[in-house]
Design a protein around this motif. Structure first.
Motif, PDB file in Angstrom:
ATOM      1  N   LEU A 280       0.825  -1.208   0.000  1.00  0.00           N
ATOM      2  CA  LEU A 280       0.000   0.000   0.000  1.00  0.00           C
ATOM      3  C   LEU A 280       0.856   1.252   0.000  1.00  0.00           C
ATOM      4  O   LEU A 280       0.605   2.191  -0.759  1.00  0.00           O
ATOM      5  CB  LEU A 280      -0.911   0.016   1.238  1.00  0.00           C
ATOM      6  N   VAL A 281       1.870   1.261   0.845  1.00  0.00           N
ATOM      7  CA  VAL A 281       2.646   2.489   0.939  1.00  0.00           C
ATOM      8  C   VAL A 281       3.392   2.728  -0.366  1.00  0.00           C
ATOM      9  O   VAL A 281       3.515   3.866  -0.832  1.00  0.00           O
ATOM     10  CB  VAL A 281       3.585   2.457   2.172  1.00  0.00           C
ATOM     11  N   GLU A 282       3.821   1.654  -1.035  1.00  0.00           N
ATOM     12  CA  GLU A 282       4.474   1.833  -2.340  1.00  0.00           C
ATOM     13  C   GLU A 282       3.486   2.348  -3.377  1.00  0.00           C
ATOM     14  O   GLU A 282       3.824   3.164  -4.227  1.00  0.00           O
ATOM     15  CB  GLU A 282       5.073   0.507  -2.815  1.00  0.00           C
ATOM     16  N   ASN A 283       2.244   1.850  -3.298  1.00  0.00           N
ATOM     17  CA  ASN A 283       1.210   2.321  -4.207  1.00  0.00           C
ATOM     18  C   ASN A 283       1.033   3.822  -4.100  1.00  0.00           C
ATOM     19  O   ASN A 283       0.964   4.521  -5.105  1.00  0.00           O
ATOM     20  CB  ASN A 283      -0.127   1.645  -3.872  1.00  0.00           C
ATOM     21  N   VAL A 284       0.942   4.303  -2.861  1.00  0.00           N
ATOM     22  CA  VAL A 284       0.698   5.731  -2.668  1.00  0.00           C
ATOM     23  C   VAL A 284       1.950   6.536  -2.977  1.00  0.00           C
ATOM     24  O   VAL A 284       1.882   7.659  -3.488  1.00  0.00           O
ATOM     25  CB  VAL A 284       0.199   5.999  -1.239  1.00  0.00           C
TER      26      VAL A 284
ATOM     27  N   SER B 288      -9.581  -6.215   2.454  1.00  0.00           N
ATOM     28  CA  SER B 288     -10.984  -6.400   2.084  1.00  0.00           C
ATOM     29  C   SER B 288     -11.337  -5.423   0.971  1.00  0.00           C
ATOM     30  O   SER B 288     -10.577  -4.500   0.666  1.00  0.00           O
ATOM     31  CB  SER B 288     -11.865  -6.131   3.288  1.00  0.00           C
ATOM     32  N   GLY B 289     -12.512  -5.628   0.365  1.00  0.00           N
ATOM     33  CA  GLY B 289     -12.933  -4.776  -0.746  1.00  0.00           C
ATOM     34  C   GLY B 289     -13.003  -3.311  -0.347  1.00  0.00           C
ATOM     35  O   GLY B 289     -12.500  -2.440  -1.057  1.00  0.00           O
ATOM     36  N   GLY B 290     -13.618  -3.045   0.802  1.00  0.00           N
ATOM     37  CA  GLY B 290     -13.746  -1.661   1.243  1.00  0.00           C
ATOM     38  C   GLY B 290     -12.393  -1.038   1.560  1.00  0.00           C
ATOM     39  O   GLY B 290     -12.157   0.141   1.291  1.00  0.00           O
ATOM     40  N   MET B 291     -11.476  -1.855   2.111  1.00  0.00           N
ATOM     41  CA  MET B 291     -10.144  -1.331   2.410  1.00  0.00           C
ATOM     42  C   MET B 291      -9.394  -1.010   1.122  1.00  0.00           C
ATOM     43  O   MET B 291      -8.676  -0.017   1.034  1.00  0.00           O
ATOM     44  CB  MET B 291      -9.356  -2.351   3.246  1.00  0.00           C
ATOM     45  N   GLN B 292      -9.575  -1.846   0.105  1.00  0.00           N
ATOM     46  CA  GLN B 292      -8.927  -1.557  -1.175  1.00  0.00           C
ATOM     47  C   GLN B 292      -9.440  -0.240  -1.737  1.00  0.00           C
ATOM     48  O   GLN B 292      -8.686   0.561  -2.284  1.00  0.00           O
ATOM     49  CB  GLN B 292      -9.197  -2.680  -2.178  1.00  0.00           C
ATOM     50  N   LYS B 293     -10.759  -0.041  -1.596  1.00  0.00           N
ATOM     51  CA  LYS B 293     -11.354   1.224  -2.047  1.00  0.00           C
ATOM     52  C   LYS B 293     -10.678   2.392  -1.363  1.00  0.00           C
ATOM     53  O   LYS B 293     -10.294   3.375  -1.993  1.00  0.00           O
ATOM     54  CB  LYS B 293     -12.846   1.234  -1.697  1.00  0.00           C
ATOM     55  N   ARG B 294     -10.507   2.268  -0.041  1.00  0.00           N
ATOM     56  CA  ARG B 294      -9.933   3.392   0.694  1.00  0.00           C
ATOM     57  C   ARG B 294      -8.477   3.601   0.318  1.00  0.00           C
ATOM     58  O   ARG B 294      -8.015   4.736   0.211  1.00  0.00           O
ATOM     59  CB  ARG B 294     -10.081   3.142   2.200  1.00  0.00           C
ATOM     60  N   ALA B 295      -7.757   2.479   0.101  1.00  0.00           N
ATOM     61  CA  ALA B 295      -6.364   2.626  -0.312  1.00  0.00           C
ATOM     62  C   ALA B 295      -6.288   3.319  -1.673  1.00  0.00           C
ATOM     63  O   ALA B 295      -5.416   4.165  -1.910  1.00  0.00           O
ATOM     64  CB  ALA B 295      -5.682   1.271  -0.365  1.00  0.00           C
ATOM     65  N   GLY B 296      -7.234   2.973  -2.556  1.00  0.00           N
ATOM     66  CA  GLY B 296      -7.289   3.621  -3.866  1.00  0.00           C
ATOM     67  C   GLY B 296      -7.504   5.120  -3.713  1.00  0.00           C
ATOM     68  O   GLY B 296      -6.947   5.933  -4.454  1.00  0.00           O
TER      69      GLY B 296
END
Ligand SMILES: Nc1ncnc2c1ncn2[C@@H]1O[C@H](COP(=O)(O)OP(=O)(O)OP(=O)(O)O)[C@@H](O)[C@H]1O
Ligand SMILES: [Mg+2]
Lengths: 271, 392
Positions: free
Chosen positions: A106-110, A150-158
């Motif tokens: 996640l941190v690399e994504n952001v 989870s799906g909602g967490m992926q949304k928030r990471a996005g």
């Protein structure tokens, strides 16, 4: 067809006579609307009416069958590639499916957009990335891979990734789908504060009535049947004044309008 | 069919004993056709023949079709589809359908199924199956594919150019990981295959050479064969199966998950970020792998020569050193470099072209391998011819 929106000083994103199609199948035709700088603009409409497709056109991912998209009066599609990239660099997007880069944490994504477009030292980039993740309630999950969420967490990471560069314009495709009511409320607050504090212009696709009434300054309502915009304006005004039964039913969840007063939900926003 | 035990299973409401499904057709004088259903109409049931109903709907067309189910014991979607089939048939003949007497649940599901009218503009023509159309589609695809290839090569060249002038945009860790995947991880299989190819070359040649008592020339055969030709070729085939397919599958999956769109929407070039490091990894690793393959092949040849054909190790080495010169190595390494570019191009191109489904990812990986091998063999023929003409 809608009258042409004013494309004066105030229009930040303007869409003119946009027709969207997949091969021969037209999804929406002759769309006209304008998004003003610093407003929250909601795109509503039934499932499958072309909201995500509209975002793809605004983001330059799909070429219009006809018509044009303007950013601050510069045409997205008629600009040379370098200028188009410059326009897009001012935008951040949350896709409906999240679309996180699955081979990165996640941190690399952001951090990736920050690394690409800024000269900040790595330590600072990481600090910003962690802050963004904390803003969407994902502190502690920095080293997780998208598949472990989870799906909602992926949304928030996005969402965190979309906000990475503090872009001028944010596009959110159903940000609160898959979130519990409390997280959804926090998300609305976040969206409002992005606009109020950072001056971002935000285009949100959403079905969530509570958040529509809470955040929208302006909206359009797409209809699959007639393949065009059937209503434009602030959703509260639409609820109060629209005579279109489709808009009315959507904004009242199918409950028929009972006269002088909107449903309770309409009064919930911005307390 | 429901067994008598069904009713006793814990947690399930007791069901009335299963009855064989039946249908009853009656026509009254006023032109009404009454069809009543009874028994167990479920997915597991053996349904009765509905042709009498169809026949009754077709001849002496009635005005109203009354559907009723007074003695229905159980039903599920199967019953609904049968009803909808009858109703559609009736409506196509202009017969009014009366569903008021069906059980309430059946009625409401039927209503739901018709609540959103079918979208008329979504219709698709099935592909024309004639061979002429197939040839047409195929040639269209070929032209499109060639265009995609040209566009890909153009973009990739530009991106590689920006790397050369020092403006690389990808992350160094990605490049290192890719180099490890393409290079170090391929060592075992490259060793095995090239050793065996060396053995085979030696055996095939030695049997012939022995007839003239010229076994020592095995070293020439294997040495030249491995350095000029087989080392690069076998490595390229292995790498196309390992890395080419992997690239196509990686990029294809990213396409399916909209990860590629996410790059584009942020204004990050997918070529700079995804294609260039993959090409660089292959370009840097292929020559090294080839060199290694050549040596392994020569060792394979030596094993055969020493073990079966009475040649001493020093004889073999001397002969190899005498005949294999620097230029042969360089030719092999150059081929390896070219093949690396080709494998990388085919893999990344197929990945970027990939459609949006799991099977498309599989197709992309397959197609990447096939395309690379075609590229490799064609390029090898051309290069061999050119080097021959140049008397190198
Ligand atoms: N890649 C594609 N190829 C062909 N048709 C497509 C493609 N993507 C979407 N469509 C069609 O375009 C229409 C609009 O799709 P879109 O995803 O924009 O809907 P949406 O309004 O975002 O719906 P939802 O609210 O369910 O997300 C759909 O009817 C769909 O069939
Ligand atoms: Mg959508």
């Amino acid at each position: 067809m809608q009258p042409n929106p004013d494309l004066g000083e105030t229009a930040y994103i303007a869409v003119r006579d946009l027709t969207m199609a997949f091969a021969d199948r037209v999804i929406q035709r002759d769309l006209n609307f304008a998004v003003r700088r610093g407003e929250i603009f909601v795109v509503m409409g039934g499932s499958g009416c072309g909201k995500s497709t509209l975002l793809r056109h605004l983001l330059g991912l799909q070429q219009p069958a006809k018509g044009a998209v303007f950013y601050a009066a510069r045409s997205l599609w008629e600009s040379p590639p370098s200028e188009r990239a410059a326009i897009l660099r001012k935008t951040g997007v949350l896709f409906q499916s999240g679309a996180l880069w699955s081979s990165m944490t996640l941190v690399e994504n952001v951090a990736l957009p920050l690394g690409q477009f800024t000269d900040l030292p790595p330590g600072e980039i990481e600090a910003i990335a962690r802050l963004k993740l904390a803003l969407v309630g994902l502190a502690g999950f920095e080293e997780y891979y998208p598949a472990e969420l989870s799906g909602g967490m992926q949304k928030r990471a996005g969402l965190a990734r979309a906000m990475a560069l503090d872009p001028d314009i944010l596009f959110f495709d159903e940000p609160s789908a898959g979130l519990d009511p409390l997280s959804a409320k926090r998300l609305d607050d976040l969206i409002l504060s992005l606009r109020d504090n950072l001056g971002a212009t935000i285009v949100v696709v959403t079905h969530e009535l509570a958040s529509i009434f809470a955040i929208a300054d302006n909206s359009i309502f797409l209809d699959a049947e007639s393949q065009t915009i059937i209503a434009t304006g602030n959703p509260r005004d639409l609820l109060a004044d629209s005579t279109d039964v489709r808009v009315r039913e959507f904004l009242t969840r199918g409950r028929h309008y009972r006269g002088d007063r909107g449903p309770d939900r309409a009064d919930e926003g911005r307390v | 069919m429901a067994s008598p035990n069904d009713g006793q299973q814990p947690g399930f409401p007791a069901e009335s004993a299963a009855h064989a499904p039946f249908v009853d057709v009656r026509r009254d004088a006023s032109g009404r056709l009454a069809v009543s259903f009874g028994g167990d109409w479920r997915i597991g049931s053996a349904l009765p023949d509905l042709t009498p109903v169809h026949a009754a709907l077709s001849d002496k067309t009635p005005q109203i079709l009354v559907l009723a189910a007074p003695r229905l014991s159980a039903w599920d979607s199967r019953f609904l589809t049968q009803l909808m089939g009858l109703a559609d048939l009736a409506e196509s003949r202009g017969i009014t359908v009366d569903t008021a007497q069906l059980p309430r649940g059946v009625c409401s599901l039927l209503q739901l199924a018709h609540a959103v009218p079918e979208r008329m503009d979504t219709g698709r023509e099935p592909d024309d199956p004639s061979w002429l159309a197939a040839v047409g589609r195929w040639s269209q695809w070929l032209v499109q594919d060639f265009r995609d290839l040209l566009a890909f090569v153009g973009e990739a060249t530009l991106s590689m150019g920006s790397v050369v002038v020092g403006k690389a945009r990808f992350r160094r860790v990605d490049l290192l990981r890719l180099m490890q995947d393409c290079g170090a991880m391929a060592l075992p299989i490259v060793s095995l295959i090239s050793l065996l190819v060396g053995l085979i070359l030696a055996f095939v040649g030695a049997v012939q050479l022995q007839m003239f008592g010229a076994q020592v020339y095995i070293a020439d055969l294997v040495g030249l064969g491995m350095t000029r030709e087989m080392g690069a070729l076998m490595t390229a085939v292995i790498v196309s199966g390992r890395s080419g397919a992997a690239f196509a599958a990686q990029l294809g999956t990213m396409n399916v998950n909209q990860e590629i769109d996410a790059f584009k929407a942020m204004g990050i070039s997918t070529f700079d970020f995804l294609v260039v490091p993959r090409l660089l990894a292959l370009i840097s690793m292929m020559p090294i792998l080839c060199l290694y393959a050549m040596l392994m092949g020569i060792i394979g040849g030596a094993i055969v020569a020493v073990a079966f054909f009475d040649i001493s190790v020093s004889e073999y080495i001397t002969e190899t050193l005498r005949v294999v010169q620097m230029r042969h190595f360089l030719i092999g390494l150059f081929k390896g470099l070219v093949f690396g570019v080709l494998v990388g191009t085919a893999g990344c191109l197929r990945g970027m072209q990939c459609g949006r489904s799991a099977s498309a990812v599989g197709d992309a990986a397959t197609s990447a391998v096939v395309t690379s091998i075609v590229f490799i063999v064609v390029a090898d023929s051309v290069l061999t011819l050119v080097f021959n003409r140049l008397r190198l």
